[in-house]
Design a protein around this motif. Structure first.
Motif, PDB file in Angstrom:
ATOM      1  N   GLU A  36       0.844  -1.184   0.000  1.00 17.31           N
ATOM      2  CA  GLU A  36       0.000   0.000   0.000  1.00 17.31           C
ATOM      3  C   GLU A  36       0.883   1.238   0.000  1.00 17.31           C
ATOM      4  N   ASN A  37       0.707   2.114  -1.002  1.00 13.06           N
ATOM      5  CA  ASN A  37       1.519   3.319  -1.055  1.00 13.06           C
ATOM      6  C   ASN A  37       0.842   4.449  -0.292  1.00 13.06           C
ATOM      7  N   VAL A  38       1.533   5.571  -0.220  1.00  9.24           N
ATOM      8  CA  VAL A  38       1.047   6.666   0.601  1.00  9.24           C
ATOM      9  C   VAL A  38      -0.245   7.255   0.046  1.00  9.24           C
ATOM     10  N   PHE A  39      -0.458   7.172  -1.277  1.00 13.03           N
ATOM     11  CA  PHE A  39      -1.680   7.709  -1.869  1.00 13.03           C
ATOM     12  C   PHE A  39      -2.895   6.870  -1.463  1.00 13.03           C
ATOM     13  N   ALA A  40      -2.757   5.547  -1.585  1.00 11.94           N
ATOM     14  CA  ALA A  40      -3.856   4.660  -1.188  1.00 11.94           C
ATOM     15  C   ALA A  40      -4.136   4.774   0.304  1.00 11.94           C
ATOM     16  N   LEU A  41      -3.061   4.944   1.083  1.00 12.58           N
ATOM     17  CA  LEU A  41      -3.225   5.074   2.527  1.00 12.58           C
ATOM     18  C   LEU A  41      -4.031   6.330   2.870  1.00 12.58           C
ATOM     19  N   MET A  42      -3.702   7.442   2.219  1.00 14.00           N
ATOM     20  CA  MET A  42      -4.430   8.688   2.486  1.00 14.00           C
ATOM     21  C   MET A  42      -5.892   8.577   2.053  1.00 14.00           C
ATOM     22  N   ARG A  43      -6.133   7.843   0.981  1.00 14.77           N
ATOM     23  CA  ARG A  43      -7.527   7.670   0.550  1.00 14.77           C
ATOM     24  C   ARG A  43      -8.310   6.856   1.572  1.00 14.77           C
ATOM     25  N   ARG A  44      -7.697   5.811   2.104  1.00 12.67           N
ATOM     26  CA  ARG A  44      -8.376   5.002   3.125  1.00 12.67           C
ATOM     27  C   ARG A  44      -8.647   5.825   4.375  1.00 12.67           C
ATOM     28  N   ILE A  45      -7.704   6.664   4.749  1.00 15.41           N
ATOM     29  CA  ILE A  45      -7.905   7.524   5.915  1.00 15.41           C
ATOM     30  C   ILE A  45      -9.075   8.472   5.655  1.00 15.41           C
ATOM     31  N   GLY A  46      -9.152   9.011   4.442  1.00 19.64           N
ATOM     32  CA  GLY A  46     -10.272   9.884   4.098  1.00 19.64           C
ATOM     33  C   GLY A  46     -11.604   9.168   4.197  1.00 19.64           C
ATOM     34  N   GLN A  47     -11.648   7.913   3.732  1.00 20.53           N
ATOM     35  CA  GLN A  47     -12.879   7.129   3.826  1.00 20.53           C
ATOM     36  C   GLN A  47     -13.262   6.887   5.287  1.00 20.53           C
TER      37      GLN A  47
END
Length: 712
Positions: A521-532
């Motif tokens: 999981e890269n930092v972009f996907a991680l930030m998206r999950r946090i947003g969700q």
């Protein structure tokens, strides 16, 4: 003779059919359901297994038996013999109830006329009536739940081990005899009047120009840590607490610093230990603000059963959703102050959380002569004033039926009754002088900057939170592995003591370049999950703002976050419009028009990329940023949708930050590297690209992981 035998047989057949019908009647209706339920209660009490559900069933059987007895007595269609049989069966149920209560005397409390009927009890009543074949009236549509409100459950009381340790360390509370208030030898002219109705009407009849704030002293010098400063309106309220005032309905608009005022008022009043009851979404923020404003008084947050709390803390923070299981020890701890945030959450006095808040505050008032009691809410006082009945009761101004001594004294001093027209404005002032403090942004505009950013840290609990923290840890492990591989492959022979920060930055750059191809999981996907994960919490907070101040602009970066927020607003009964990139021009203009001109539409849900430029939304002065952007400019442009020429109120942007995740680091990077705070205050043009922020985020992740390894 044959005919006689036939008649005898027919008679026996008729009697058999009649007896069968009687037995069938005996097995139908409500009484068999009550008989079965009361036997289950009796068996549970005999086993000494008196769970909350058993107590609920005991109360429900008693209530329904009482109602059924009245129905049977008044039913004109019953014969006297049938009525007698039914009443006899109810007497049998009543006998079992009495015998059961004799085994556990606490059950007698549930038989009182004024015993509280919980939501669980109401549901069981409906279930038994349905099982009995009775026509059950349609259940009233429940009010939309406020932000972070969870369905109420039956009580499950706990006492954390840390609390037991505190109680053992100090088993005796110092008695406070000031609670015994001296009685005034005066004849009460108002004793024969029903006063609560006139008091509420005194607020409903006032106009917008009427004063809504008690007299406050001039700005006082308040002890503050570091270089913190209070705004003038904050200092005046804290000064009132320093001068001895002890009950406040602090109804400032959001953005005017109610949290800091409450914490500093407690410090000035020496109201420790202090209990703070809050919505879940702001629980973490209260702990952070306590550490910031009153660092000498440690704060602890109750999560779940409270296994991780500091039992010796001065400030104990609990959210409404878990208050029910902690009421017992909270009543006995010896608090000298209590703060209820978003106090309109307790407006429904029949709800469990309202009852629990009132129960704890009553205990505090009984133990402490003049405790500090503060109700915080931004809801305007002139709307739905009856909602404030529970708040006034929490503050000790009234009880169920009448004003209490201090308020009665103020009303008596006016020397008027509700027959006098002048009674109402005088009564309103008397209530306000009890401690109502209400300031609007526009009233104190000189105190606050034209535009500011306030962070709302939130905890990501449960499986979602654990999954995100594990994904972040996995990303950090991958970065460390890449760093170690680069060190091992180095051929120059160069040795760097500790952490090679140049290499750290290069590793972050490599990860950024390979992000599309990385297997983890890269930092972009991680930030998206946090947003969700933040979506519901951010929408909850937006709902609170919408109730308190009116129109709010909600910004998110990803479509699924916008979808989740809109689902939350639907459940809360909040009307909203939406601005997205895939809309036609006509739909977009229609939705903007609805938000700007329709008073019923209180939220507009906007895409950061689609609505960040070219819009004028200055009808609102509050913005919620549900997700962080990778550039400061993008967020600043979003805030500028409301901070425009013609805006006559200070603008507050509320950034929702996921605590203990990379979200926090990125927020700090935006502030320090991209100058977001400077842009909000002085128009600084400093800027950093999105690529820089992405690399810096991974640099901090890798550096923290390497420092943790060195510390072992």
């Amino acid at each position: 003779m044959a005919r006689a035998r036939q008649r005898q047989q027919n008679g026996r057949s008729t009697a058999t059919r009649n007896n069968g019908r009687a037995r069938n009647q005996d097995n139908k209706g409500l009484i068999p359901q009550l008989a079965r339920a009361v036997r289950e209660v009796e068996a549970a009490v005999e086993r000494r297994s008196i769970a909350p559900s058993v107590r609920t069933k005991f109360q429900v059987v008693a209530l329904l038996a009482r109602q059924e007895r009245n129905r049977i007595k008044a039913d004109p269609d019953l014969t006297e013999s049938r009525r007698g049989e039914e009443l006899k069966r109810l007497d049998g149920i009543a006998t079992i109830l009495a015998q059961t209560a004799a085994r556990d005397s606490t059950l007698f409390e549930l038989l009182r006329e004024d015993a509280m009927v919980t939501d669980a009890a109401k549901e069981l009543i409906r279930d038994l009536q349905t099982a009995a074949g009775m026509e059950v009236p349609e259940e009233e549509e429940p009010e939309p739940q406020e932000a972070s409100e969870a369905p109420e459950v039956t009580e499950r009381r706990v006492v954390p081990q840390a609390v037991l340790a505190r109680q053992l360390a100090n088993p005796f509370l110092v008695p406070d005899f000031t609670a015994a208030r001296a009685k005034k030898p005066r004849t009460s002219e108002l004793a024969r009047w029903e006063l609560l109705g006139p008091l509420f009407r005194s607020f409903e009849q006032s106009d917008d120009t009427a004063v809504a704030c008690m007299p406050l002293p001039g700005p006082e010098h308040v002890r503050l840590p570091g270089d913190l400063e209070l705004m003038a309106h904050q200092a005046r309220m804290v000064g009132a607490a320093a001068n001895g005032h002890r009950t406040f309905l602090l109804a400032d608009e959001p953005g005017l610093g109610k949290t800091a005022q409450a914490l500093l008022a407690a410090q000035e009043a020496k109201a420790y230990p202090l209990l703070v009851v809050v919505p879940n979404v702001v629980k973490t923020n209260w702990a952070r603000e306590a550490e910031r404003w009153t660092p000498r008084h440690p704060a602890t947050v109750i999560h779940g059963d409270g296994d991780s709390i500091d039992g010796f803390a001065d400030i104990i923070i609990v959210n409404y959703e878990v208050l029910d299981r902690h009421v017992g020890w909270l009543k006995d701890l010896g608090f000298r102050g209590m703060v209820v945030d978003e106090a309109h959450f307790i407006k429904n006095k029949s709800s469990q959380r309202s009852q629990h808040v009132l129960e704890v505050s009553e205990s505090i008032r009984a133990r402490t002569g003049r405790p500090l009691l503060m109700a915080l809410t931004g809801t305007p006082l002139i709307n739905d004033i009856d909602d404030f009945r529970a708040i006034w009761q929490f503050l000790g101004w009234i009880d169920e039926k009448k004003p209490l001594a201090e308020l009665i004294d103020k009303l008596e001093d006016n020397q008027m009754t509700p027959l006098d027209r002048a009674f109402f404005p005088a009564a309103r002032k008397s209530v306000i002088d009890m401690g109502i403090v209400r300031r609007r942004k526009i009233d104190v505009a000189a105190d606050i900057p034209e535009r500011r950013i306030a962070d709302i840290p939130v905890e990501l609990d449960g499986e979602v939170g654990r999954s995100i923290r594990e994904a972040e840890a996995e990303l950090a492990r991958r970065l460390v592995k890449r760093y170690d591989s680069a060190l091992a492959a180095r051929t120059s022979g160069e040795v760097v003591e500790g952490i090679d920060h140049d290499l750290v930055r290069r590793v972050a750059g490599w990860e950024r370049e390979d992000s599309d191809e990385s297997t983890g999981e890269n930092v972009f996907a991680l930030m998206r999950r946090i947003g969700q994960a933040k979506a519901g919490l951010a929408a909850d907070y937006t709902a609170q703002l919408a109730r308190n101040v009116g129109k709010v602009v909600f910004f998110a970066k990803h479509i699924d976050v916008m979808d989740a927020a809109e689902e939350t607003f639907d459940r809360r009964g909040i009307k909203y419009s939406s601005i997205r990139g895939d809309q036609t021009r006509g739909v977009r203009e229609k939705n903007i028009e609805a938000f700007v001109n329709d008073p019923e539409v209180s939220v507009v849900v906007c895409s950061l990329t689609a609505a960040g430029v070219g819009l004028n939304l200055q009808v609102a002065s509050n913005v919620v940023l549900a997700e962080l952007s990778w550039t400061a400019a993008e967020q600043t442009q979003a805030i500028d949708r409301v901070h425009r020429i013609g805006q006559d109120q200070p603008v507050t942007a509320w950034r929702v930050i996921a605590a203990q995740t990379v979200d926090t680091r990125i927020a700090e990077l935006i502030d320090t590297k991209a100058g977001l705070a400077a842009r909000a205050l002085d128009g600084s043009t400093e800027e950093v690209s999105s690529v820089d922020l992405q690399i810096e985020a991974m640099v901090t992740l890798l550096t923290d992981a390497l420092e943790a390894r060195l510390a072992v």
